[in-house]
Design a protein around this motif. Structure first.
Motif, PDB file in Angstrom:
ATOM      1  N   GLY A  56       0.813  -1.207   0.000  1.00 23.46           N
ATOM      2  CA  GLY A  56       0.000   0.000   0.000  1.00 23.46           C
ATOM      3  C   GLY A  56       0.848   1.259   0.000  1.00 23.46           C
ATOM      4  O   GLY A  56       0.595   2.193  -0.780  1.00 23.46           O
ATOM      5  N   CYS A  57       1.860   1.306   0.847  1.00 22.35           N
ATOM      6  CA  CYS A  57       2.691   2.505   0.953  1.00 22.35           C
ATOM      7  C   CYS A  57       3.554   2.714  -0.287  1.00 22.35           C
ATOM      8  O   CYS A  57       3.768   3.856  -0.716  1.00 22.35           O
ATOM      9  N   SER A  58       4.054   1.639  -0.872  1.00 22.63           N
ATOM     10  CA  SER A  58       4.850   1.764  -2.082  1.00 22.63           C
ATOM     11  C   SER A  58       3.998   2.260  -3.249  1.00 22.63           C
ATOM     12  O   SER A  58       4.398   3.160  -3.998  1.00 22.63           O
ATOM     13  N   THR A  59       2.813   1.685  -3.386  1.00 27.20           N
ATOM     14  CA  THR A  59       1.943   2.046  -4.508  1.00 27.20           C
ATOM     15  C   THR A  59       1.483   3.490  -4.421  1.00 27.20           C
ATOM     16  O   THR A  59       1.501   4.235  -5.415  1.00 27.20           O
ATOM     17  N   ILE A  60       1.089   3.925  -3.233  1.00 27.96           N
ATOM     18  CA  ILE A  60       0.524   5.267  -3.106  1.00 27.96           C
ATOM     19  C   ILE A  60       1.601   6.365  -3.107  1.00 27.96           C
ATOM     20  O   ILE A  60       1.327   7.507  -3.473  1.00 27.96           O
ATOM     21  N   SER A  61       2.820   6.005  -2.731  1.00 24.26           N
ATOM     22  CA  SER A  61       3.894   6.996  -2.673  1.00 24.26           C
ATOM     23  C   SER A  61       4.794   6.996  -3.900  1.00 24.26           C
ATOM     24  O   SER A  61       5.482   7.982  -4.171  1.00 24.26           O
ATOM     25  N   GLY A  62       4.816   5.861  -4.618  1.00 22.14           N
ATOM     26  CA  GLY A  62       5.728   5.732  -5.744  1.00 22.14           C
ATOM     27  C   GLY A  62       7.144   5.391  -5.321  1.00 22.14           C
ATOM     28  O   GLY A  62       8.060   5.369  -6.154  1.00 22.14           O
ATOM     29  N   ILE A  63       7.353   5.101  -4.041  1.00 21.74           N
ATOM     30  CA  ILE A  63       8.678   4.756  -3.527  1.00 21.74           C
ATOM     31  C   ILE A  63       8.887   3.242  -3.658  1.00 21.74           C
ATOM     32  O   ILE A  63       8.021   2.465  -3.250  1.00 21.74           O
ATOM     33  N   PRO A  64       9.988   2.797  -4.214  1.00 23.04           N
ATOM     34  CA  PRO A  64      10.231   1.349  -4.325  1.00 23.04           C
ATOM     35  C   PRO A  64      10.192   0.669  -2.958  1.00 23.04           C
ATOM     36  O   PRO A  64      10.549   1.268  -1.933  1.00 23.04           O
TER      37      PRO A  64
END
Length: 262
Positions: free
Chosen positions: A70-78
């Motif tokens: 969830g956090c990777s997808t919403i932030s764009g951070i790998p």
């Protein structure tokens, strides 16, 4: 899963609930479990393995995998670059944000783990909370007296007057209501749960939104029922006074989806 990923790319503001079924064949043997575990940062793996019961290990693993996804997808951070911290009362946050525009909350249930997350374009994202509760949380209606201290008089009277068919569902609703607020504040259940008052409820349905003032804050609570081997209710909360509440979009995910992303 594809819908959630597409929405995070197409929309600036995101208001989402991710629900992951933990009864997955992807964790049916030790090899598959070990492969999924390796997707976690090393510092997180011990927290999974320290759980003594197999079901708790799987539940904790799924919770952590969902948090990363969830956090990777919403932030764009790998995934491998994500960094997390905590604020007052230990409430987890995603670091690497210039304007604190992403916030999230996690919960574990019997059949599911879930995540409530927001991304805003107008200033810092507000605190939020989420909780799952099951009708199994009150196995025997005769045990209601054991929980007397967590309900105010109005709530306890409503529970005592409920039919045997409804009391377990009502108990689960009240419990998820109170716990979602403790996730919002980060205090946990060590606080005075009586103060977190849903008050009397009659004929509550799925997708129920109510407003309550708690500790001088105007709060919005929103609940949905999830049907599985054990009926569970999911409740989210956030501060606000909107009369035209737009409920978050619910995305149902499988562990296979998440592992393919990771």
């Amino acid at each position: 899963m594809e819908n959630f990923i597409e929405d995070t790319k197409a929309r600036n503001d995101i208001d989402a609930i991710l629900v992951l079924d933990i009864n997955s064949n992807e964790l049916s043997d030790e090899f598959q479990f070990e492969m999924a575990l390796r997707a976690l940062p090393i510092s997180w793996r011990a927290r999974v393995l320290n759980k003594k019961i197999d079901a708790d290990r799987k539940r904790t693993l799924c919770n952590r995998l969902l948090q990363l996804f969830g956090c990777s997808t919403i932030s764009g951070i790998p995934i491998k670059s994500l960094r997390f911290g905590s604020i007052e009362n230990g409430k987890p946050i995603l670091l690497q944000q210039d304007d604190d525009n992403i916030t999230f909350s996690m919960t574990n249930g019997e059949n599911y783990v879930a995540m409530f997350l927001k991304r805003t374009t107008c200033g810092p994202a507000p605190y939020i909370g989420i909780d799952l509760a099951s009708v199994k949380d009150l196995n025997d209606p005769n045990d209601l007296i054991l929980f007397r201290d967590i309900f105010n008089l109005e709530e306890y009277t409503t529970l005592r007057n409920a039919s045997k068919e409804n009391v377990q569902e009502l108990f689960a609703y009240y419990w998820s209501f109170k716990e979602s607020y403790t996730k919002y504040t980060g205090t946990g259940i060590s606080c005075d749960l009586k103060v977190i008052g849903a008050q009397e409820l009659q004929n509550f349905d799925s997708f129920k939104k109510i407003n309550r003032v708690i500790e001088s804050k105007s709060m919005i609570f929103y609940s949905i029922w999830l049907n599985g081997p054990f009926k569970e209710i999911l409740t989210i909360c956030e501060q606000g006074i909107s009369t035209k509440y737009i409920a978050p979009t619910v995305y149902r995910l499988s562990l296979k989806d998440i592992l393919s992303y990771l």
